[in-house]
Motif scaffolding. Structure first.
Motif, PDB file in Angstrom:
ATOM      1  N   SER A  57       0.111   7.689   3.904  1.00 29.29           N
ATOM      2  CA  SER A  57       0.045   6.143   4.261  1.00 29.29           C
ATOM      3  C   SER A  57       1.874   6.155   4.643  1.00 29.29           C
ATOM      4  CB  SER A  57      -0.539   5.741   4.298  1.00 29.29           C
ATOM      5  OG  SER A  57      -0.775   4.546   2.846  1.00 29.29           O
ATOM      6  N   GLY A 129      -3.111  -0.019   1.378  1.00 26.48           N
ATOM      7  CA  GLY A 129      -2.098  -0.040   2.567  1.00 26.48           C
ATOM      8  C   GLY A 129      -0.733   1.420   1.568  1.00 26.48           C
ATOM      9  N   ASP A 130       0.372   0.954   1.204  1.00 29.15           N
ATOM     10  CA  ASP A 130       1.153   2.607   1.189  1.00 29.15           C
ATOM     11  C   ASP A 130       1.279   1.362  -0.181  1.00 29.15           C
ATOM     12  OD1 ASP A 130       2.346  -0.076   1.092  1.00 29.15           O
ATOM     13  OD2 ASP A 130       4.026   1.050   2.417  1.00 29.15           O
ATOM     14  N   ARG A 131       0.790   0.703  -1.054  1.00 22.04           N
ATOM     15  CA  ARG A 131       1.483   1.137  -2.385  1.00 22.04           C
ATOM     16  C   ARG A 131       1.148   2.283  -3.426  1.00 22.04           C
ATOM     17  NH1 ARG A 131      -1.672  -4.808  -3.355  1.00 22.04           N
ATOM     18  NH2 ARG A 131      -0.492  -5.816  -1.549  1.00 22.04           N
TER      19      ARG A 131
END
Length: 459
Positions: A57, A129-131
């Motif tokens: 992502s 998310g995008d972590r």
């Protein structure tokens, strides 16, 4: 005092000592029960596919993420993170082992490493998310922590079990771990499959499963910390400086024991393959075979259930045929299993379950018996330092397999090519172990050679 009275007192003392040793052994088993849930639920089942999706992502149009400015395929990020965690472990494990032996304070070191790892694992609830970078950092901390804690944990084995007990005690420890893994995976499966019923999203369910492993790890670590006993420290210099000097002395001492070094080389090779199969199996199943997360959970649950029987059963086989022969046979089976993995058809969970059953039957036994064998090669008073070298061969040096797996995928784009590349570790490990004269190494370390083992396989 009469002879009968003296004999009764000796017998009572021996019985008391045996009882105290059994109590410690039962407490020792519980660290496997505590930390194995991380290895199963986090490293083997959930984190690989989930962190891969988080990395995807965050990837650019070409499918690459850029940690520290380096271009990395999103599908390789998890494997590279595992490799980095192992390199970090290599830097800290020898110091931890030296400190444990020099200070005699194994329990505080065990507790500190365990709770740091448990906290990092609990923190995985915040991945989303995008972590992907946060996921990589927490993975590095948790993996390094479990490696350090296992150094100290394994160092208790020669102190709490007689030579003839060690195969059985080591095997029971692994069995406890696999039983815990199976129990928690059942709970994970209920939550994951029924996440709508519990009012949470699939992503939230995965994050709960990840973080709950950290809570489990922390809670059950209390049992070994209460039951294990400290032993007097070895005489020597100050704590920090003496630890590093002792590490240098340990390496020099091991050079005088070439059998120990050859065993570690063999173990480094074949266990690197084992650890990589464990950590990358879920990625292979989800990305290459197109299997669902629920299918992967059931497969790993099957591994855990059969691994309990496998660990105990291989312990009995070792009594009959010899420990070394049993481990060699397991390496032959590993080679066949990994080769078969290359040909597994996509979208066919039944064959994946068959392969998982094979892994479960040999995984615990090959690792438990290897730990027992090495405990016989350790000189008295140097348990933690020698087991730091062992753990470097176990988790600490197991960066080659994930690195090869990740590089193979990066070059070929095929997880099948990546999985078949691991055969080399089992073949080379088998060849080296076959030539190692373990009985001679046990005598060189000043230890008794267990009669049944030596007579059948180690001379």
């Amino acid at each position: 005092m009469g002879a009968e009275t003296a004999g009764a007192m000796i017998a009572t003392g021996a019985a008391d000592e045996a009882g105290a040793r059994k109590r410690e052994q039962r407490g020792w088993y519980f660290y496997d029960w505590a930390c194995s849930v991380y290895s199963t639920s986090v490293l083997t089942v959930f984190l690989g596919p989930y962190l891969t999706e988080v990395a995807k992502s965050a990837a650019d149009a070409d499918g690459y993420v850029h940690p520290l400015g380096l271009p990395v395929r999103a599908g390789s990020f998890f494997a590279y993170s595992v490799s980095l965690s192992v390199i970090v472990s290599v830097l800290v494990m020898p110091l931890a082992g030296a400190l444990a032996d020099r200070t005699g304070r194994k329990k505080p070191l065990l507790g500190a490493a365990a709770y740091l790892g448990a906290a990092a694992t609990a923190g995985m609830f915040f991945l989303g998310g995008d972590r992907y970078l946060l996921g990589g950092v927490l993975l590095v901390v948790a993996n390094a922590s479990i490696a350090v804690s296992t150094v100290v944990y394994n160092a208790f084995l020669p102190q709490i079990a007689t030579p003839d007990e060690r195969d059985a005690v080591s095997s029971r420890g692994w069995a406890f771990g696999y039983a815990a893994g199976a129990l928690v995976l059942v709970l994970n499966l209920v939550l994951y499959l029924g996440h709508d019923s519990f009012g949470v999203s699939e992503s939230t369910a995965v994050r709960i499963c990840l973080s709950s492993a950290g809570l489990w790890w922390g809670v059950f670590t209390l049992v070994p910390l209460r039951r294990l006993r400290e032993r007097p420290a070895a005489a020597g210099a100050g704590v920090v400086g003496g630890s590093w000097r002792q590490l240098g002395a340990t390496l020099k001492d091991m050079r005088r024991r070439p059998v120990t070094l050859w065993f570690l080389l063999a173990y480094l090779l074949y266990n690197d393959g084992i650890q990589t199969v464990i950590s990358q199996a879920s990625v292979f199943g989800s990305e290459e075979l197109g299997l669902s997360q629920s299918t992967l959970i059931v497969a790993i649950l099957l591994v855990q259930v059969l691994a309990v029987a496998g660990a105990l059963g291989m312990g009995r086989l070792a009594l009959r045929y010899g420990t070394k022969r049993t481990v060699l046979a397991s390496l032959g089976a590993w080679t066949v299993i990994v080769a078969c993995g290359y040909f597994l058809p996509a979208g066919a969970p039944v064959w994946f379950f068959v392969l998982a059953a094979g892994i479960g039957l040999i995984m615990g036994g090959s690792q438990a018996l290897s730990r027992s064998l090495f405990s016989h090669l350790v000189p008295a008073g140097k348990e933690a330092e020698y087991f730091s070298a062992y753990e470097m061969s176990d988790r600490g040096m197991s960066w080659l397999g994930p690195l090869l797996f990740g590089l193979t995928y990066q070059v070929t784009g095929s997880y099948r090519d990546a999985i078949i590349s691991l055969v080399i570790f089992f073949v080379l490990g088998f060849g080296v172990l076959l030539r190692v004269p373990l009985a001679r190494g046990m005598r060189e370390a000043g230890n008794t050679v267990p009669e049944g083992v030596a007579g059948r396989s180690l001379a």
